[in-house]
Design a protein around this motif. Structure first.
Motif, mmCIF file in Angstrom:
data_model
loop_
_atom_site.group_PDB
_atom_site.id
_atom_site.type_symbol
_atom_site.label_atom_id
_atom_site.label_comp_id
_atom_site.label_asym_id
_atom_site.label_seq_id
_atom_site.Cartn_x
_atom_site.Cartn_y
_atom_site.Cartn_z
ATOM 1 N N SER A 62 0.802 -1.218 0.000
ATOM 2 C CA SER A 62 0.000 0.000 0.000
ATOM 3 C C SER A 62 0.838 1.271 0.000
ATOM 4 C CB SER A 62 -0.939 0.014 1.211
ATOM 5 O OG SER A 62 -1.830 -1.071 1.153
ATOM 6 N N PHE A 63 2.151 1.124 -0.115
ATOM 7 C CA PHE A 63 3.034 2.281 -0.124
ATOM 8 C C PHE A 63 3.822 2.344 -1.423
ATOM 9 C CE2 PHE A 63 2.600 1.288 4.405
ATOM 10 C CZ PHE A 63 2.306 2.540 4.937
ATOM 11 N N THR A 64 4.060 3.537 -1.896
ATOM 12 C CA THR A 64 5.012 3.689 -2.993
ATOM 13 C C THR A 64 6.431 3.694 -2.446
ATOM 14 O OG1 THR A 64 4.893 6.113 -2.883
ATOM 15 C CG2 THR A 64 3.366 4.996 -4.381
ATOM 16 N N ALA A 65 6.586 4.051 -1.169
ATOM 17 C CA ALA A 65 7.908 4.037 -0.543
ATOM 18 C C ALA A 65 7.756 4.088 0.966
ATOM 19 C CB ALA A 65 8.755 5.213 -1.019
ATOM 20 N N LEU A 66 8.701 3.471 1.654
ATOM 21 C CA LEU A 66 8.839 3.592 3.100
ATOM 22 C C LEU A 66 10.273 4.009 3.391
ATOM 23 C CD1 LEU A 66 7.080 0.429 4.621
ATOM 24 C CD2 LEU A 66 6.330 2.791 4.808
ATOM 25 N N ALA A 67 10.443 4.875 4.364
ATOM 26 C CA ALA A 67 11.768 5.323 4.771
ATOM 27 C C ALA A 67 11.863 5.307 6.288
ATOM 28 C CB ALA A 67 12.067 6.724 4.236
ATOM 29 N N ALA A 68 13.076 5.227 6.787
ATOM 30 C CA ALA A 68 13.294 5.178 8.231
ATOM 31 C C ALA A 68 14.322 6.227 8.634
ATOM 32 C CB ALA A 68 13.780 3.791 8.650
ATOM 33 N N ARG A 69 14.155 6.737 9.844
ATOM 34 C CA ARG A 69 15.138 7.669 10.389
ATOM 35 C C ARG A 69 15.267 7.450 11.889
ATOM 36 N NH1 ARG A 69 12.560 11.781 13.145
ATOM 37 N NH2 ARG A 69 10.439 12.281 12.507
ATOM 38 N N SER A 70 16.403 7.859 12.411
ATOM 39 C CA SER A 70 16.691 7.752 13.832
ATOM 40 C C SER A 70 17.294 9.061 14.299
ATOM 41 C CB SER A 70 17.651 6.584 14.079
ATOM 42 O OG SER A 70 17.876 6.390 15.460
ATOM 43 N N ARG A 84 4.792 6.747 1.988
ATOM 44 C CA ARG A 84 3.958 7.477 1.035
ATOM 45 C C ARG A 84 2.947 6.494 0.471
ATOM 46 N NH1 ARG A 84 2.863 10.500 -3.402
ATOM 47 N NH2 ARG A 84 3.047 12.718 -3.005
ATOM 48 N N LEU A 85 1.667 6.815 0.673
ATOM 49 C CA LEU A 85 0.613 5.894 0.280
ATOM 50 C C LEU A 85 0.500 5.778 -1.234
ATOM 51 C CD1 LEU A 85 -2.315 6.807 2.693
ATOM 52 C CD2 LEU A 85 -0.591 5.022 2.944
ATOM 53 N N SER A 86 0.181 4.564 -1.679
ATOM 54 C CA SER A 86 -0.150 4.366 -3.082
ATOM 55 C C SER A 86 -1.487 5.026 -3.368
ATOM 56 C CB SER A 86 -0.239 2.872 -3.394
ATOM 57 O OG SER A 86 0.972 2.217 -3.113
ATOM 58 N N ARG A 87 -1.735 5.315 -4.622
ATOM 59 C CA ARG A 87 -3.001 5.929 -5.012
ATOM 60 C C ARG A 87 -4.167 5.013 -4.635
ATOM 61 N NH1 ARG A 87 -4.221 9.983 -8.442
ATOM 62 N NH2 ARG A 87 -2.045 10.067 -9.159
ATOM 63 N N GLY A 88 -5.149 5.573 -3.968
ATOM 64 C CA GLY A 88 -6.327 4.815 -3.575
ATOM 65 C C GLY A 88 -6.226 4.125 -2.236
ATOM 66 N N ALA A 89 -5.046 4.079 -1.649
ATOM 67 C CA ALA A 89 -4.884 3.442 -0.344
ATOM 68 C C ALA A 89 -5.349 4.384 0.760
ATOM 69 C CB ALA A 89 -3.434 3.054 -0.115
ATOM 70 N N SER A 90 -5.927 3.829 1.805
ATOM 71 C CA SER A 90 -6.382 4.622 2.946
ATOM 72 C C SER A 90 -5.582 4.244 4.174
ATOM 73 C CB SER A 90 -7.868 4.372 3.217
ATOM 74 O OG SER A 90 -8.072 3.038 3.667
ATOM 75 N N VAL A 91 -5.594 5.127 5.154
ATOM 76 C CA VAL A 91 -4.875 4.857 6.393
ATOM 77 C C VAL A 91 -5.419 3.603 7.060
ATOM 78 C CG1 VAL A 91 -4.413 5.725 8.715
ATOM 79 C CG2 VAL A 91 -4.201 7.255 6.757
ATOM 80 N N GLY A 92 -6.734 3.435 7.053
ATOM 81 C CA GLY A 92 -7.333 2.253 7.669
ATOM 82 C C GLY A 92 -6.912 0.968 6.983
ATOM 83 N N LEU A 93 -6.904 0.971 5.658
ATOM 84 C CA LEU A 93 -6.497 -0.215 4.902
ATOM 85 C C LEU A 93 -5.033 -0.544 5.154
ATOM 86 C CD1 LEU A 93 -7.214 -2.349 2.764
ATOM 87 C CD2 LEU A 93 -6.497 -0.707 1.014
ATOM 88 N N VAL A 94 -4.208 0.493 5.182
ATOM 89 C CA VAL A 94 -2.781 0.280 5.432
ATOM 90 C C VAL A 94 -2.564 -0.299 6.821
ATOM 91 C CG1 VAL A 94 -0.589 1.459 5.761
ATOM 92 C CG2 VAL A 94 -2.019 2.041 3.822
#
Length: 211
Positions: free
Chosen positions: A24-32, A154-164
């Protein structure tokens, strides 16, 4: 954990599972976050540092004001000798001079090269003065007890927070089955970033919080 528990950061190992198994994401990133000692002629000072995967700036669709961000592979141990300055730090320590790009900095006794400066609008993304690559050794990447990273996506097009959230909790359940000693009883919460972070892009970004 209880729904009333305080939000916590997650392990880098969990981040890798969410990144690799979610759709459901086009990208995920991490930081510390961390502190580093800047050594200069005449003394030293403590700096707040944000350490990020190399795709974080691109995820926010934020171009550096000067220079560049991190290149692929620069978050590997031994290849992580670059530093990107926040706008505020660039002003206070380099007087806003473009010659800052290419300058050397000594952080925690190690030499780094300034490769870029982020715009002022990016200063609030992390409570930091400089950005460095999040370069973890293999043992650190696989250690699920080290809950030190914040994850944004970053959510893919059409994805919702609840679905993710549903999708990631399925991934979390799988992690818990494989690693019950560290992940049993933990669930995922997904929240939109606050409106001040990226203007019109805000609804398309989420922050993963482990409870």
């Amino acid at each position: 954990r209880s729904a009333r528990a305080a939000p916590m950061q997650i392990s880098f190992a969990d981040y890798l599972d969410y990144r690799d198994q979610s759709r459901s994401f086009t990208a995920l990133a991490a930081r510390s976050q961390g502190e580093m000692t800047l050594t200069e002629q005449g003394g030293s000072e403590q700096l707040r540092a944000a350490l990020a995967t190399t795709n974080l700036f691109a995820l926010y669709r934020m171009e550096p004001l000067l220079g560049r961000g991190f290149a692929e592979g620069e978050d590997e141990p031994g290849r992580d000798g670059e530093v990107v300055l926040t706008y505020a730090f660039w002003q206070t320590h380099f007087g806003g001079r473009p010659e800052a790009v290419g300058a050397a900095m000594v952080l925690d006794g190690r030499a780094y090269t300034v490769v870029g400066v982020m715009p002022q609008s990016f200063d609030h993304v992390a409570y930091s003065e400089v950005w460095l690559p999040l370069a973890l050794k293999p043992m650190e990447q696989s250690d699920r007890t080290r809950r030190t990273v914040t994850v944004v996506g970053r959510l893919s097009r059409g994805a919702s927070v609840g679905l993710v959230a549903q999708e990631l909790n399925v991934v979390a359940a799988g992690i818990a089955r494989r690693s019950p000693a560290t992940n049993q009883g933990w669930t995922v919460r997904v929240r939109p970033l606050v409106e001040t972070i990226n203007g019109d892009y805000t609804p398309t970004y989420t922050r993963i919080i482990l409870l």
